[in-house]
Design a protein around this motif. Structure first.
Motif, mmCIF file in Angstrom:
data_model
loop_
_atom_site.group_PDB
_atom_site.id
_atom_site.type_symbol
_atom_site.label_atom_id
_atom_site.label_comp_id
_atom_site.label_asym_id
_atom_site.label_seq_id
_atom_site.Cartn_x
_atom_site.Cartn_y
_atom_site.Cartn_z
ATOM 1 N N THR A 1 2.626 9.656 -7.236
ATOM 2 C CA THR A 1 2.694 9.212 -6.005
ATOM 3 C C THR A 1 1.451 9.973 -5.445
ATOM 4 O O THR A 1 0.984 10.964 -5.788
ATOM 5 C CB THR A 1 4.037 9.740 -5.436
ATOM 6 N N TYR B 1 2.307 6.225 -1.487
ATOM 7 C CA TYR B 1 2.152 4.993 -2.697
ATOM 8 C C TYR B 1 2.465 5.279 -4.051
ATOM 9 O O TYR B 1 2.249 6.559 -4.266
ATOM 10 C CB TYR B 1 0.695 4.432 -2.664
ATOM 11 N N GLU B 2 3.083 4.732 -4.812
ATOM 12 C CA GLU B 2 3.425 4.827 -6.116
ATOM 13 C C GLU B 2 2.361 4.148 -6.787
ATOM 14 O O GLU B 2 1.784 2.906 -6.738
ATOM 15 C CB GLU B 2 4.713 4.367 -6.803
ATOM 16 N N THR C 1 -0.841 10.002 -1.230
ATOM 17 C CA THR C 1 -0.700 9.661 0.323
ATOM 18 C C THR C 1 -2.218 9.218 0.610
ATOM 19 O O THR C 1 -2.268 8.559 1.646
ATOM 20 C CB THR C 1 -0.273 10.710 1.057
ATOM 21 N N THR D 1 4.085 -5.538 -0.230
ATOM 22 C CA THR D 1 4.162 -4.225 -0.821
ATOM 23 C C THR D 1 3.568 -3.612 -1.916
ATOM 24 O O THR D 1 3.541 -2.600 -2.335
ATOM 25 C CB THR D 1 5.765 -4.342 -0.878
ATOM 26 N N LEU E 1 5.760 3.032 -1.037
ATOM 27 C CA LEU E 1 6.965 3.689 -1.077
ATOM 28 C C LEU E 1 7.755 3.616 0.342
ATOM 29 O O LEU E 1 7.239 3.819 1.552
ATOM 30 C CB LEU E 1 6.894 5.155 -1.678
ATOM 31 N N ASP E 2 9.189 3.426 0.216
ATOM 32 C CA ASP E 2 9.961 3.534 1.428
ATOM 33 C C ASP E 2 9.670 4.922 2.391
ATOM 34 O O ASP E 2 9.824 4.726 3.360
ATOM 35 C CB ASP E 2 11.352 3.303 1.125
ATOM 36 N N GLU E 3 9.696 5.843 1.535
ATOM 37 C CA GLU E 3 9.402 7.238 2.238
ATOM 38 C C GLU E 3 8.137 7.383 2.623
ATOM 39 O O GLU E 3 7.744 8.858 3.071
ATOM 40 C CB GLU E 3 10.110 8.358 1.366
#
Length: 109
Positions: free
Chosen positions: A78, A62-63, A80, A37, A57-59
């Motif tokens: 964050t 990436y953080e 993408t 992760t 990230l779960d949603e």
């Protein structure tokens, strides 16, 4: 081969010494939501003064965390785009200090 300045290591144990932008892209692309992760990049030294990490990230997306204690920087964003993350981190890390490297100073002269 010379000494490593920094090291990227993922939760799964994959690691790369002084990773290129392409290598960072591959490490981030291999991240998943179950057993790999995050990836952390930091100087290859005891008590490093900076680090950066990328976590899934779960949603979705990436953080990205960038921290440099010598410059009092702590940034969390964050993102993408893996391509953008790898490029931005490569640029950010290039501006950090490394053991045995002279610090760059800007001058108005």
């Amino acid at each position: 081969m010379g000494a490593a300045y920094y090291r990227a290591e993922s939760e799964s144990g994959d690691h790369i010494e002084d990773p290129s932008e392409d290598a960072l892209f591959m490490l981030i692309e291999d991240l998943n939501g179950s057993d790999n992760t995050f990836v952390v990049i930091q100087p290859d030294e005891d008590d490093p003064v900076w680090f950066t990490s990328v976590a899934v990230l779960d949603e979705g997306g990436y953080e990205v965390v960038r921290r440099d204690t010598t410059r009092r920087e702590h940034d969390v964003v964050t993102e993408t785009s893996i391509d953008r993350i790898a490029r931005d981190l490569t640029i950010w890390m290039a501006a950090r200090g490394f053991p045995g490297q002279l610090t760059q100073h800007t001058s108005n002269f």
